[in-house]
Motif scaffolding. Structure first.
Motif, mmCIF file in Angstrom:
data_model
loop_
_atom_site.group_PDB
_atom_site.id
_atom_site.type_symbol
_atom_site.label_atom_id
_atom_site.label_comp_id
_atom_site.label_asym_id
_atom_site.label_seq_id
_atom_site.Cartn_x
_atom_site.Cartn_y
_atom_site.Cartn_z
ATOM 1 N N GLY A 38 0.820 -1.211 0.000
ATOM 2 C CA GLY A 38 0.000 0.000 0.000
ATOM 3 C C GLY A 38 0.849 1.255 0.000
ATOM 4 N N ALA A 39 1.945 1.243 0.752
ATOM 5 C CA ALA A 39 2.854 2.391 0.796
ATOM 6 C C ALA A 39 3.497 2.620 -0.569
ATOM 7 C CB ALA A 39 3.929 2.165 1.850
ATOM 8 N N ALA A 40 3.878 1.529 -1.245
ATOM 9 C CA ALA A 40 4.475 1.657 -2.589
ATOM 10 C C ALA A 40 3.473 2.235 -3.576
ATOM 11 C CB ALA A 40 4.965 0.291 -3.067
ATOM 12 N N GLY A 41 2.220 1.798 -3.472
ATOM 13 C CA GLY A 41 1.181 2.297 -4.369
ATOM 14 C C GLY A 41 0.893 3.771 -4.167
ATOM 15 N N THR A 42 0.734 4.201 -2.914
ATOM 16 C CA THR A 42 0.440 5.611 -2.655
ATOM 17 C C THR A 42 1.636 6.499 -2.995
ATOM 18 O OG1 THR A 42 1.040 5.262 -0.317
ATOM 19 C CG2 THR A 42 -1.295 5.139 -0.891
ATOM 20 N N HIS A 43 2.852 6.004 -2.791
ATOM 21 C CA HIS A 43 4.032 6.776 -3.173
ATOM 22 C C HIS A 43 4.046 7.038 -4.674
ATOM 23 C CE1 HIS A 43 8.196 8.165 -3.402
ATOM 24 N NE2 HIS A 43 8.369 7.298 -4.405
ATOM 25 N N ALA A 44 3.734 6.006 -5.458
ATOM 26 C CA ALA A 44 3.702 6.165 -6.911
ATOM 27 C C ALA A 44 2.625 7.157 -7.339
ATOM 28 C CB ALA A 44 3.466 4.809 -7.578
ATOM 29 N N ALA A 45 1.468 7.119 -6.668
ATOM 30 C CA ALA A 45 0.384 8.040 -6.993
ATOM 31 C C ALA A 45 0.768 9.481 -6.662
ATOM 32 C CB ALA A 45 -0.882 7.638 -6.238
ATOM 33 N N PHE A 46 1.359 9.700 -5.473
ATOM 34 C CA PHE A 46 1.765 11.050 -5.086
ATOM 35 C C PHE A 46 2.868 11.570 -6.004
ATOM 36 C CE2 PHE A 46 0.412 9.948 -0.512
ATOM 37 C CZ PHE A 46 -0.849 10.469 -0.719
ATOM 38 N N LEU A 47 3.766 10.687 -6.446
ATOM 39 C CA LEU A 47 4.833 11.103 -7.353
ATOM 40 C C LEU A 47 4.252 11.549 -8.692
ATOM 41 C CD1 LEU A 47 7.926 11.303 -7.662
ATOM 42 C CD2 LEU A 47 7.888 8.974 -8.584
ATOM 43 N N THR A 48 3.228 10.845 -9.158
ATOM 44 C CA THR A 48 2.555 11.230 -10.400
ATOM 45 C C THR A 48 1.917 12.610 -10.266
ATOM 46 O OG1 THR A 48 2.085 8.905 -10.902
ATOM 47 C CG2 THR A 48 0.785 10.563 -12.073
ATOM 48 N N ALA A 49 1.234 12.845 -9.144
ATOM 49 C CA ALA A 49 0.607 14.149 -8.905
ATOM 50 C C ALA A 49 1.648 15.258 -8.844
ATOM 51 C CB ALA A 49 -0.195 14.105 -7.605
ATOM 52 N N ALA A 50 2.793 14.985 -8.238
ATOM 53 C CA ALA A 50 3.848 15.996 -8.123
ATOM 54 C C ALA A 50 4.382 16.393 -9.503
ATOM 55 C CB ALA A 50 4.977 15.467 -7.240
ATOM 56 N N PHE A 51 4.598 15.414 -10.372
ATOM 57 C CA PHE A 51 5.065 15.723 -11.728
ATOM 58 C C PHE A 51 4.016 16.535 -12.495
ATOM 59 C CE2 PHE A 51 8.341 12.340 -11.328
ATOM 60 C CZ PHE A 51 9.414 13.052 -11.838
ATOM 61 N N LEU A 52 2.738 16.180 -12.298
ATOM 62 C CA LEU A 52 1.679 16.908 -12.995
ATOM 63 C C LEU A 52 1.622 18.374 -12.568
ATOM 64 C CD1 LEU A 52 -1.288 14.333 -12.902
ATOM 65 C CD2 LEU A 52 -0.061 15.144 -14.926
ATOM 66 N N SER A 53 2.073 18.685 -11.368
ATOM 67 C CA SER A 53 1.970 20.053 -10.850
ATOM 68 C C SER A 53 3.020 21.001 -11.426
ATOM 69 C CB SER A 53 2.090 20.050 -9.318
ATOM 70 O OG SER A 53 3.425 19.742 -8.910
ATOM 71 N N LEU A 54 4.048 20.485 -12.066
ATOM 72 C CA LEU A 54 5.150 21.344 -12.530
ATOM 73 C C LEU A 54 4.723 22.409 -13.546
ATOM 74 C CD1 LEU A 54 8.060 18.725 -12.777
ATOM 75 C CD2 LEU A 54 7.619 20.415 -10.978
ATOM 76 N N PRO A 55 3.821 22.115 -14.500
ATOM 77 C CA PRO A 55 3.401 23.170 -15.445
ATOM 78 C C PRO A 55 2.718 24.358 -14.767
ATOM 79 C CG PRO A 55 2.811 21.000 -16.299
ATOM 80 C CD PRO A 55 3.259 20.804 -14.891
ATOM 81 N N LEU A 56 2.210 24.164 -13.551
ATOM 82 C CA LEU A 56 1.550 25.271 -12.848
ATOM 83 C C LEU A 56 2.513 26.421 -12.600
ATOM 84 C CD1 LEU A 56 -0.411 23.219 -10.129
ATOM 85 C CD2 LEU A 56 -1.309 24.145 -12.275
ATOM 86 N N LEU A 57 3.797 26.104 -12.426
ATOM 87 C CA LEU A 57 4.790 27.130 -12.118
ATOM 88 C C LEU A 57 4.997 28.079 -13.292
ATOM 89 C CD1 LEU A 57 7.390 24.795 -10.361
ATOM 90 C CD2 LEU A 57 5.645 26.239 -9.288
ATOM 91 N N VAL A 58 4.719 27.607 -14.501
ATOM 92 C CA VAL A 58 4.820 28.459 -15.694
ATOM 93 C C VAL A 58 3.522 29.226 -15.924
ATOM 94 C CG1 VAL A 58 5.198 28.481 -18.185
ATOM 95 C CG2 VAL A 58 6.489 26.885 -16.744
ATOM 96 N N GLY A 59 2.405 28.509 -15.868
ATOM 97 C CA GLY A 59 1.111 29.131 -16.141
ATOM 98 C C GLY A 59 0.771 30.273 -15.212
#
Length: 509
Positions: free
Chosen positions: A470-491
């Motif tokens: 479960g910890a491995a699964g949630t870590h992967a999900a949070f990592l995906t969300a973190a990468f998705l947030s990077l374009p916000l810094l430009v917009g």
């Protein structure tokens, strides 16, 4: 061109300036009453939506379903909204404010009743779809009404006040759900909401007045079908990520192959249908008969705001739906504690709302969006450090800071996007805002659950126990969300306050 007529009926309120020349902008009492009644109804709908996240782990056990199945109780809700909301741009021009309010709260109340009486998962899923149909009408109705009656000079301030009410529901919802689940069965989550919804329906039906004008344009059935296939295909395709491949051997390989095929076909259908939907709207809008008038995207500021909002919704809704599973399955806390963890963040969003609204009116978007994007992205990256031993208090602090970052972003995005349009496009703009937010949120949830399931399955195959998987699964999900947030810094640097443009000349129109 569609014929336009003034909304009929006693008590109809035409959209006129709310203040005399030279006076401070303000709302008439009748306008204020309509807005607060709509806010009360929105509160009930949001309260219902935010209770489900905490309940999902409970429902997995009680109903004997998988996490991937249970997530459809949330995804189906958001997907239904994404399918219905594009229609509301047309409906809000075709029918009166009062009629739309009664339809919205009537559907929501009916869905809540069905959910309360549901004997199992299929009926509960159907109930969520009915609830979402009502919520999908309510949110654009609220936003369109605000843009119609609130003077531009105080829109940020009003949006800030709105955030107080709309943040109370996310604050109360998870905690209420946790308290109910600790003492009663899951049906009472809906049993508590039902009488509140009925009261809102009765009071609103009595006091809601009609605002603006209506049209007689017919609805385009083909556009509705293409919209449903387009958005539905995209989200359903994403939901197949990680759906196959559990276990080992030939059965797992076959399941993985079937899941991959379904994913490709669904995404292909979604992309093609959305392309045809867009072409159909371009043709129809020449006669002002479009289901969703795409001329709103001629405004560069509107388009940039929608893109920023979509990325933020995808990352945030995906991550926040994983949090309850992480807290209960990995950290090992009960549903009530899970609700209390998200309580401070929701309250922070509400308390910050009035200040953020005033800052927007005075200073514009950049001073809010830039720190908001930085805080949101930083906190999502911090989420990737969470594990089984992470203190609950630290999770609550991170959740509160993330919520504050979102508060800095959503209020100026809502106001700047719709404020970039001419008044005749407010209903379509509200529909686009709602559609983008819901589709992006549903896609984010589907993507995060898919990634989480795939990572958990891989960890289990490697010999990890339930908590470690479960910890491995949630870590992967949070990592995906973190990468998705990077374009916000430009917009965040590209979006401007529409009020800075000359009056009567919104960008792109």
């Amino acid at each position: 061109m569609a014929a336009i007529e003034t909304t009929p009926g006693t008590g109809s309120l035409p959209a006129v300036p709310s203040s005399a020349a030279g006076a401070a902008p303000r709302l008439r009492p009748e306008e204020s009453r309509v807005i607060w009644l709509l806010l009360a109804a929105a509160f009930v709908a949001i309260l219902n939506e935010t209770t489900m996240g905490v309940a999902i782990p409970h429902l997995i056990t009680d109903l004997g379903i998988t996490a991937l199945s249970a997530q459809w109780l949330t995804t189906a809700f958001m997907l239904t909204m994404a399918v219905v909301i594009p229609i509301t741009g047309f409906l809000l021009r075709r029918f009166t404010t009062r009629a739309m309010f009664i339809a919205a709260m009537g559907l929501f109340s009916l869905g809540t009743l069905i959910a309360f009486l549901s004997p199992g998962f299929p009926m509960l899923l159907a109930a969520r779809v009915v609830q979402a149909s009502g919520t999908a009408i309510m949110m654009p109705l609220l936003m369109t009404t605000l843009m119609t009656v609130v003077p531009a000079a105080i829109r940020g301030r009003m949006m800030g006040r709105v955030s107080i009410v709309m943040s109370l529901a996310p604050a109360i919802g998870p905690t209420l759900a946790g308290a109910i689940l600790n003492n009663f069965e899951w049906r009472w989550i809906f049993g508590i909401v039902l009488p509140i919804a009925i009261v809102a329906l009765v009071v609103g039906a009595r006091w809601i007045h009609n605002l603006g004008e209506t049209t007689r344009a017919p609805i385009d059935v083909l556009s509705v079908i293409l919209s449903a296939l387009g958005f539905g295909g995209l989200v359903f395709g994403l939901s197949q990520l990680g759906a196959g491949g559990h276990g080992s051997g030939a059965d797992a390989a076959a399941a993985s192959a079937a899941s991959t095929t379904t994913l490709i076909v669904s995404l292909a259908v979604g992309v093609v249908a959305l392309g045809l939907f867009g072409w159909r709207q371009v043709v129809l809008q020449r006669k002002d008969d479009a289901l969703l008038d795409l001329r709103v995207f001629r405004s560069a500021n509107f388009s940039l705001s929608i893109a920023q909002m979509s990325v933020m919704s995808m990352a945030f809704f995906g991550a926040i739906t994983v949090v309850p599973l992480y807290l209960q399955d990995v950290v090992g806390v009960d549903p009530l504690t899970t609700g209390l963890v998200v309580l401070p963040g929701a309250l922070a969003m509400g308390l910050a709302g009035p200040v953020i609204g005033r800052i927007y009116d005075r200073w514009g978007t950049t001073v809010l969006l830039v720190p908001g994007a930085v805080i949101t992205s930083a906190m999502l990256w911090f989420y990737t450090t969470f594990g089984a031993e992470t203190p609950v208090w630290l999770i609550a602090v991170a959740q509160t800071i993330l919520s504050f970052g979102l508060a800095l972003s959503f209020t100026p995005l809502f106001t700047a996007s719709l404020g970039s349009l001419q008044p005749k496009f407010y209903s379509y703009g509200s529909a686009v805002v709602g559609t983008a937010q819901q589709v992006a949120g549903a896609a984010g949830i589907a993507l995060m659950f898919g990634v989480m399931a795939a990572a958990s399955s891989a960890a289990t195959s490697s010999g990890a126990d339930t908590v470690a998987a479960g910890a491995a699964g949630t870590h992967a999900a949070f990592l995906t969300a973190a990468f998705l947030s990077l374009p916000l810094l430009v917009g965040a640097f590209l979006i401007r306050k529409p009020a800075d443009a000359p009056m009567g000349a919104p960008a792109g129109h």
